[in-house]
Write a protein that holds these residues in place. Structure first.
Motif, PDB file in Angstrom:
ATOM      1  N   GLU A   1      -2.824   6.998  -2.011  1.00  0.00           N
ATOM      2  CA  GLU A   1      -3.204   5.858  -1.152  1.00  0.00           C
ATOM      3  C   GLU A   1      -4.324   5.109  -1.848  1.00  0.00           C
ATOM      4  OE1 GLU A   1      -3.600   3.180   0.927  1.00  0.00           O
ATOM      5  OE2 GLU A   1      -2.585   4.448   2.418  1.00  0.00           O
ATOM      6  N   ASP A   2      -4.136   3.804  -2.049  1.00  0.00           N
ATOM      7  CA  ASP A   2      -5.168   3.030  -2.747  1.00  0.00           C
ATOM      8  C   ASP A   2      -6.258   2.536  -1.804  1.00  0.00           C
ATOM      9  OD1 ASP A   2      -2.964   1.375  -1.793  1.00  0.00           O
ATOM     10  OD2 ASP A   2      -4.051  -0.323  -2.651  1.00  0.00           O
TER      11      ASP A   2
ATOM     12  N   ASP B   1       1.940   6.315  -0.327  1.00  0.00           N
ATOM     13  CA  ASP B   1       1.865   4.898   0.038  1.00  0.00           C
ATOM     14  C   ASP B   1       2.901   4.135  -0.784  1.00  0.00           C
ATOM     15  OD1 ASP B   1       0.940   2.436   0.973  1.00  0.00           O
ATOM     16  OD2 ASP B   1      -0.733   2.359  -0.454  1.00  0.00           O
TER      17      ASP B   1
ATOM     18  N   SER C   1       2.917   0.638  -1.097  1.00  0.00           N
ATOM     19  CA  SER C   1       2.240  -0.471  -1.774  1.00  0.00           C
ATOM     20  C   SER C   1       1.024   0.039  -2.536  1.00  0.00           C
ATOM     21  CB  SER C   1       1.786  -1.525  -0.762  1.00  0.00           C
ATOM     22  OG  SER C   1       2.892  -2.094  -0.118  1.00  0.00           O
ATOM     23  N   LEU C   2       1.199   0.150  -3.846  1.00  0.00           N
ATOM     24  CA  LEU C   2       0.122   0.602  -4.720  1.00  0.00           C
ATOM     25  C   LEU C   2       0.006  -0.387  -5.873  1.00  0.00           C
ATOM     26  CD1 LEU C   2       1.164   4.367  -4.976  1.00  0.00           C
ATOM     27  CD2 LEU C   2      -0.913   3.532  -3.863  1.00  0.00           C
TER      28      LEU C   2
ATOM     29  N   LYS D   1       1.735   2.699   8.992  1.00  0.00           N
ATOM     30  CA  LYS D   1       0.289   2.479   8.984  1.00  0.00           C
ATOM     31  C   LYS D   1      -0.012   1.239   9.806  1.00  0.00           C
ATOM     32  CE  LYS D   1      -0.284   2.326   4.508  1.00  0.00           C
ATOM     33  NZ  LYS D   1      -0.936   2.260   3.182  1.00  0.00           N
TER      34      LYS D   1
END
Ligand code: MN
Length: 130
Positions: A10-11, A53, A55-56, A105
């Protein structure tokens, strides 16, 4: 009894803090903030389950999963997608990509997250015979 090891990719730092708090005392958490770090780290650390995640920056979650799944060692590793965009159609794409489950999320239902993690940890025990 040793705790299960869960990798979190997770960014977003705030999202990591939330999940760290939820998992505190329950699982051993290994955190990665980028796809590349995650790919190398998972291959090295062999967690029992991955929260990934989508979207990284750089290598996104779908690509990380594709590369993991290409290795027979990680073909059966439970991987749960974390996604902010679970719209109609995204769900199908997430499962088609090879994720076992997804959690939307922001995480508002910590019981759902824990239930999903426990479910897939139990299934990985069956599959790996550990
Ligand atoms: Mn992200």
């Amino acid at each position: 009894m040793t705790r299960k090891r869960v990798a979190l990719v997770e960014d977003n730092r705030d999202n990591r803090l939330v999940i760290r708090a939820i998992f505190d005392g329950r699982y051993d958490l290994i955190e990665y903030a980028t796809g590349v770090d995650a790919l190398l780290g998972i291959q090295r650390d062999h967690p029992d389950l991955v929260l990934l995640d989508i979207s990284l920056p750089g290598m996104d979650g779908t690509e990380v999963l594709r590369r993991l799944r290409a290795d027979p060692t990680f073909a059966g590793l439970p991987v749960i997608a974390l996604t902010a965009h679970a719209m109609r159609g995204d769900r199908e794409r997430i499962f088609a990509a090879g994720f076992d489950e997804y959690i939307p999320k922001p995480i508002v239902d910590e019981d759902r997250l824990i239930a999903a993690v426990d479910h897939w940890l139990a299934s990985s025990v069956v599959h790996h015979g550990r």
